[in-house]
Design an enzyme around this catalytic site. Structure first.
Site, PDB file in Angstrom:
ATOM      1  N   HIS A 161      -0.251 -16.408  11.016  1.00  0.00           N
ATOM      2  CA  HIS A 161       0.301 -15.373  10.128  1.00  0.00           C
ATOM      3  C   HIS A 161       1.751 -15.026  10.452  1.00  0.00           C
ATOM      4  CE1 HIS A 161       0.731 -11.475   8.033  1.00  0.00           C
ATOM      5  NE2 HIS A 161       1.279 -11.081   9.173  1.00  0.00           N
ATOM      6  N   ASN A 181      -7.464 -15.751   1.679  1.00  0.00           N
ATOM      7  CA  ASN A 181      -7.534 -16.640   2.865  1.00  0.00           C
ATOM      8  C   ASN A 181      -8.388 -16.055   3.984  1.00  0.00           C
ATOM      9  OD1 ASN A 181      -5.922 -14.665   4.023  1.00  0.00           O
ATOM     10  ND2 ASN A 181      -4.087 -15.925   4.128  1.00  0.00           N
ATOM     11  N   HIS A 188      -1.275  23.699  -0.959  1.00  0.00           N
ATOM     12  CA  HIS A 188      -0.474  23.458  -2.150  1.00  0.00           C
ATOM     13  C   HIS A 188       0.968  23.937  -1.998  1.00  0.00           C
ATOM     14  CE1 HIS A 188      -4.206  22.295  -3.877  1.00  0.00           C
ATOM     15  NE2 HIS A 188      -3.737  22.241  -5.109  1.00  0.00           N
ATOM     16  N   GLY A 239      -3.964  -7.965   2.408  1.00  0.00           N
ATOM     17  CA  GLY A 239      -3.361  -6.688   2.767  1.00  0.00           C
ATOM     18  C   GLY A 239      -3.031  -5.864   1.530  1.00  0.00           C
ATOM     19  N   HIS A 258       6.936 -15.538   9.253  1.00  0.00           N
ATOM     20  CA  HIS A 258       5.542 -15.775   8.861  1.00  0.00           C
ATOM     21  C   HIS A 258       5.401 -17.143   8.207  1.00  0.00           C
ATOM     22  CE1 HIS A 258       6.296 -11.469   9.051  1.00  0.00           C
ATOM     23  NE2 HIS A 258       5.019 -11.295   9.306  1.00  0.00           N
ATOM     24  N   GLU A 294      -0.701   9.233  -7.637  1.00  0.00           N
ATOM     25  CA  GLU A 294       0.715   9.498  -7.408  1.00  0.00           C
ATOM     26  C   GLU A 294       1.443   8.300  -6.818  1.00  0.00           C
ATOM     27  OE1 GLU A 294      -1.764  11.379  -6.237  1.00  0.00           O
ATOM     28  OE2 GLU A 294      -1.645  13.219  -7.442  1.00  0.00           O
TER      29      GLU A 294
END
Ligand SMILES: Cc1ncc(C[n+]2csc(CCOP(=O)(O)OP(=O)(O)O)c2C)c(N)n1
Ligand SMILES: [Mg+2]
Length: 695
Positions: A287, A211, A500, A182, A39, A439
């Site tokens: 990228h 960007n 659950h 991202g 990249h 979490e």
């Protein structure tokens, strides 16, 4: 300007800065081109940022990249790893081995950069903690780095509060994290940012590479929210630097961060991906693929760089880094070392604690007063036994701390002894962390705490381990002693129903290399499970604990729970040994297996019960031990576990039988579920007999 070829003696400081920035850019371009993968665009854009952070601001001593009070740098947009490899290389950061000794060789050599992304290179595709010295955390899964940085910031606050004394600022470091679109799209970043704002972590600075480009193209495709306002709402201080090439403005913003008290700082940096590549700048084409030889030449031209030069580090660049981060870091470390010497004289016990935790060792007496549970047919729930153990450990180990994602009262993870306290902005010495219902961020924050050398745990229902899984995986990849306490481990949640009730979670966590899973079968196995994992300095562990009471086995009749340290052990055996059928069980099914075993014995069938709380620990035992527990000639085998049957063939063999879950659960009282799904002594007995008749 052609400075790359010029005699450095004639260069101004500003020209030297620019030379360093362009060195980072061109090293990145060349490395990606050579590897034919990687990249280039983001390093080209962010070279000035990373240069400014490293050479003007960061208190980091390249000679000792693990000095405890160093500032932390996290590259959350890990695909731009060439930024980090360049910074580590140009700053002359030294390699450190697993024993925390500097090796007298660079962490990242120019040759590693030439071999970017190749086997054994110290410049792999993404930043890898544990593989390259100077990398503070593994990044690449977007969002993880910045979420982890929140754990580092909490860690610093806790360490400072616990160890600093008047005139002794032993811990006062900052955490700088760089992220892109991202990272900020990922939910984990929002969870972590929200908590960081709530906690007012003013030692934390995120720089957002604004960007407007991700892989598929413009962020107009999917990301049009007002990011600044979002962070203001989280309670962050938001700054903007409109030109990613303006080193002074960047430095200025970083200085404002350092003066800002009571809240974290978010710097929006407007940048141009692929800066300087005339045909690729500002496009997603910059990228994730090499620029191509022609575009490389044009980009180098635009920087005033010799077009044909490859992996060029012009004269003066190393020296400029040495005079920046090198000098500042060395001075800061020297001052700190002196300070710490005086601190040691005045507070030897505290200094000793810092020594221990830095090496991931435990204090003397760390396991004193661990409970021993007397035999009790009614028993105690795994989570309750765990709660008692946690409260002892937290008192024995000053730097052991943790919390739950809003399920503390159910997980029984609350540290409720006098003085434990809550970690909040006003009380940063508290040992109860309140992660809120986050979490994923909890997992990353636990990792950030472990990276800060604390011993942290995070907790939730086992079913929601899924939400933390990406961070658990990274804990394993990074070899961190992150501890996850997951309760309500099977059908015990009865009436809550299949949403659950974990089914595939054990199997899926057992599939993570290096992760230790443990599903203890009674209260004393819970104690031994903790005793075992606390002694692992470099491995994460998951404890799967029951919601409902489990009989506490009579250890004068059955084997001691210390067998947990072998992963599996013969709990109950046919008189004189020499079994004809083996029942293997974990967790809540261990006492069920024992009942079945007793019934089989009365019928004259020579059965054995193997309690197997941990596959991974068992796999690490010598073959002779494993064969003694599961003799290869005994083919009649039954495994009982209230979880997916997936994988149990390895212990019961092709002819064996697994009483487990092949479907989701159901909403009903536990007793009815046990009947419906076959977790009853008679069914185990029947299965054992059937196995015997077949073999
Ligand atoms: C969790 C996760 N999902 C997807 C990816 C694949 N990926 C790598 S970079 C990238 C685009 C990132 O865009 P941005 O952060 O804006 O980076 P830029 O191109 O601007 O450097 C994606 C989708 C990833 N690394 N991690
Ligand atoms: Mg982007």
């Amino acid at each position: 300007m052609g400075a790359a070829g010029a005699n450095v003696v004639n260069l101004t400081d500003a020209q030297l800065d620019q030379l360093c920035v362009n060195t980072i850019r061109t090293l990145s371009i060349d490395a990606v081109q050579q590897a034919n993968s990687g990249h280039p665009g983001t390093p080209m854009a962010l070279a000035p940022l990373v240069y400014t952070i490293w050479n003007r601001v960061l208190r980091f001593d390249p000679q000792n990249p693990i000095w405890p009070n160093r500032d932390r740098f996290v590259l959350s947009n890990g695909h731009a790893s060439m930024l980090l490899w360049s910074a580590l290389h140009l700053s002359g950061t030294q390699a450190v081995n697993a024993n925390y000794e500097t090796l007298g060789q660079p962490s990242v050599k120019l040759d590693d950069i030439r071999r970017f992304r190749q086997l054994d290179s110290k410049a792999p595709g993404h930043p890898e903690y544990h593989w390259v010295s100077g990398v503070e955390t593994t990044t690449g899964p977007l969002g993880q780095g910045i979420a982890t940085s929140v754990g580092m910031a909490i860690g610093e606050k806790w360490l400072a509060h616990h160890y600093n004394r008047p005139d002794f600022e032993i811990f006062d470091y900052n955490i700088y994290a760089v992220c892109g679109d991202g990272c900020l799209m990922e939910g984990v970043a929002s969870e972590a940012a929200s908590l960081a704002g709530h906690l007012g972590l003013d030692n934390l600075c995120w720089v957002y590479d604004n960007n407007h480009i991700t892989i598929e193209g413009s962020t107009r495709l999917a990301f049009t929210e007002d990011v600044e306002t979002r962070f203001l709402a989280y309670g962050w201080n938001v700054l903007r630097v409109g030109d990613a090439n303006d080193l002074d403005r960047i430095e200025n913003a970083l200085n404002i961060f350092r003066k800002t008290k009571g809240r974290p700082t978010f710097i929006v940096l407007d940048s141009h991906i692929g800066y300087g590549a005339p045909n690729k700048q500002d496009t997603s084409a910059a990228h994730g693929e090499p620029l191509g030889e022609d575009e490389v030449r044009l980009a180098k031209q635009s920087y005033g760089w010799p077009e044909e030069a490859k992996f060029l580090v012009p004269e003066g660049v190393y020296r400029h880094f040495a005079g920046g981060v090198g000098t500042r870091g060395a001075e800061a470390r020297q001052k700190w070392t002196q300070l710490f010497g005086a601190y040691r004289a005045k507070y030897p016990d505290l200094a000793n604690e810092i020594d221990l935790l830095q090496r991931r060792e435990l204090p003397a007496g760390w396991d004193r007063n661990l409970p021993v549970f007397p035999p009790d047919p009614k028993g105690i729930a795994g989570r309750d036994a765990s709660g008692k153990v946690l409260n002892v450990l937290a008192q024995n180990i000053p730097w052991f701390l943790g919390g739950s994602a809003d399920l503390g009262p159910s997980n029984k993870t609350t540290l409720n002894y006098t003085g434990a306290g809550d970690f909040q902005a006003e009380t940063p010495g508290g040992k109860n962390l309140h992660f809120g219902i986050r979490e994923h961020a909890m997992g990353a924050i636990v990792n950030g705490l472990a990276l800060s050398k604390l011993r942290p745990f995070g907790a939730t229902f086992f079913i929601f381990s899924d939400f933390a899984r990406p961070a658990i995986r990274l804990a394993a990849l990074m070899e961190l002693p992150s501890l996850f306490v997951f309760t309500h481990d099977a059908m015990g949640d009865g009436e809550d129903g299949p949403t659950h009730q974990p089914v595939e979670h054990l199997a899926s966590l057992r599939a993570i290399p290096g992760l230790i899973t443990l599903r203890p079968g009674d209260a004393n196995e819970v104690v031994e499970a903790y005793r075992y994992v606390l002694q692992l300095p470099h491995q994460p562990a998951v404890l799967a604990l029951s919601r409902q009471p489990l009989p506490t086995l009579d250890r004068s009749k059955y084997a001691p729970a210390s067998g947990v340290a072998q992963g599996a052990y013969v709990l109950a055996d046919a008189p004189g040994g020499n079994p004809e059928v083996i029942i293997i069980a974990s967790g809540s099914e261990v006492s069920l297996a024992v009942q079945a075993h007793e019934n089989l014995l009365t019928e004259g069938i020579r059965s054995r019960v193997v309690s197997m709380p941990s596959w991974e620990i068992f796999e690490h035992q010598p073959e002779a031990y494993r064969d003694s527990v599961l003799p290869p000639n005994v083919k009649a085998r039954v495994a009982v576990e209230q979880a997916s049957t997936f994988g149990w063939e390895r212990y019961v063999g092709n002819s064996g039988h697994v009483i487990g879950m092949n479907t989701f659960g159901a909403s009903a009282p536990l007793k009815e579920l046990q009947r419906k799904f076959g977790f009853e002594p008679d069914r185990v007995v029947a299965s054992a007999k059937k196995q015997l008749s077949r073999t």
